[in-house]
Design a protein around this motif. Structure first.
Motif, PDB file in Angstrom:
ATOM      1  N   PHE A  38       0.832  -1.203   0.000  1.00 52.91           N
ATOM      2  CA  PHE A  38       0.000   0.000   0.000  1.00 52.91           C
ATOM      3  C   PHE A  38       0.868   1.255   0.000  1.00 52.91           C
ATOM      4  O   PHE A  38       0.650   2.178  -0.791  1.00 52.91           O
ATOM      5  CB  PHE A  38      -0.931   0.008   1.219  1.00 52.91           C
ATOM      6  N   SER A  41       2.585   1.744  -3.350  1.00 52.79           N
ATOM      7  CA  SER A  41       1.680   2.213  -4.403  1.00 52.79           C
ATOM      8  C   SER A  41       1.470   3.714  -4.312  1.00 52.79           C
ATOM      9  O   SER A  41       1.406   4.408  -5.340  1.00 52.79           O
ATOM     10  CB  SER A  41       0.337   1.472  -4.325  1.00 52.79           C
ATOM     11  N   LYS A  42       1.376   4.220  -3.100  1.00 50.13           N
ATOM     12  CA  LYS A  42       1.181   5.659  -2.900  1.00 50.13           C
ATOM     13  C   LYS A  42       2.454   6.436  -3.232  1.00 50.13           C
ATOM     14  O   LYS A  42       2.409   7.492  -3.880  1.00 50.13           O
ATOM     15  CB  LYS A  42       0.753   5.942  -1.457  1.00 50.13           C
ATOM     16  N   ALA A 148      -5.220   3.687   4.653  1.00 47.73           N
ATOM     17  CA  ALA A 148      -5.228   2.256   4.970  1.00 47.73           C
ATOM     18  C   ALA A 148      -5.607   2.097   6.435  1.00 47.73           C
ATOM     19  O   ALA A 148      -5.046   2.778   7.300  1.00 47.73           O
ATOM     20  CB  ALA A 148      -3.858   1.646   4.714  1.00 47.73           C
ATOM     21  N   GLU A 167      -9.409   2.974   2.122  1.00 50.15           N
ATOM     22  CA  GLU A 167      -9.089   2.486   0.786  1.00 50.15           C
ATOM     23  C   GLU A 167      -8.639   1.031   0.852  1.00 50.15           C
ATOM     24  O   GLU A 167      -8.856   0.251  -0.062  1.00 50.15           O
ATOM     25  CB  GLU A 167      -7.973   3.367   0.219  1.00 50.15           C
ATOM     26  N   LYS A 168      -8.042   0.677   1.979  1.00 48.51           N
ATOM     27  CA  LYS A 168      -7.515  -0.667   2.193  1.00 48.51           C
ATOM     28  C   LYS A 168      -7.700  -1.008   3.662  1.00 48.51           C
ATOM     29  O   LYS A 168      -7.528  -0.145   4.531  1.00 48.51           O
ATOM     30  CB  LYS A 168      -6.024  -0.695   1.828  1.00 48.51           C
TER      31      LYS A 168
END
Length: 210
Positions: A38, A41-42, A148, A167-168
């Motif tokens: 995560f 990805s950001k 997250a 988001e996660k």
């Protein structure tokens, strides 16, 4: 690996330098990997990284996770990382958590007394402190979207199948040091849990490619 240990208090830098991610089992690394993914990805998308660590009472594990994650983001020079914590209910940050962090080298100051004290927790002389106090996960202090949600205890994980705005949602649960409260092992067990969380946050952030 580009680190910024010079931004941290000396005692914290020394503590981190002794962490060994090889002590983490392969099975546990697989549990931690989704958070690393995560964050990556950001970072790759040049977007802010928002992480909310969630427990039942927001008093122990979620705060240790928040503080260590924010510290490791600075240590590994990963920008635009904001770490939060919350609970399914609000109680108080347990004083032994503050003491454990203080023993590791954090500068802990009580900003406000009362049933739910507010602490300033600094990890570097020129870095913004983590503001530690117990709050519900949807408190206005916490992000409302694009974050997250990290479930740090199995109770919160089981009791909160849905986190609004997340988001996660990633379960990374820890054993609760609360079971050792008011016992001769209390100081040792809180330090042990803090060490585990520090080591695992070190492992997660060490993987991020900027």
């Amino acid at each position: 690996m580009n680190t910024q240990e010079n931004l941290l208090f000396d005692n914290i830098s020394v503590f981190i330098s002794k962490l060994d991610s090889d002590t983490i089992s392969q099975e546990r690394k697989e549990v931690l990997q989704p958070l690393a993914d995560f964050i990556q990805s950001k970072v790759s998308a040049a977007q802010p990284v928002r992480i909310n660590f969630i427990c039942t009472h927001n008093s122990r594990r979620s705060h240790l996770s928040q503080v260590w994650a924010q510290t490791m983001a600075t240590y590994f020079n990963i920008n635009k990382v904001s770490c939060y914590s919350g609970g399914t209910e609000a109680t108080a940050l347990f004083p032994m958590v503050a003491k454990t962090l203080e023993n590791t080298g954090f500068a802990v100051k009580t900003i406000s007394e009362g049933d739910n004290p507010i602490y300033s927790i600094k990890y570097g002389a020129s870095e913004s402190p983590v503001i530690g106090f117990s709050k519900k996960l949807d408190d206005d202090f916490n992000p409302k979207s694009n974050f997250a949600a990290i479930m740090t205890c199995s109770q919160a994980d089981g009791g909160c199948p849905f986190i609004a705005g997340a988001e996660k949602r990633i379960p990374i649960t820890f054993e609760d040091p609360k079971v050792f409260d008011n016992t001769p092992q209390q100081t040792e067990k809180y330090a042990e849990r803090s060490l585990q969380i520090a080591t695992e946050m070190f492992f997660i952030f060490s993987q991020i490619n900027k």
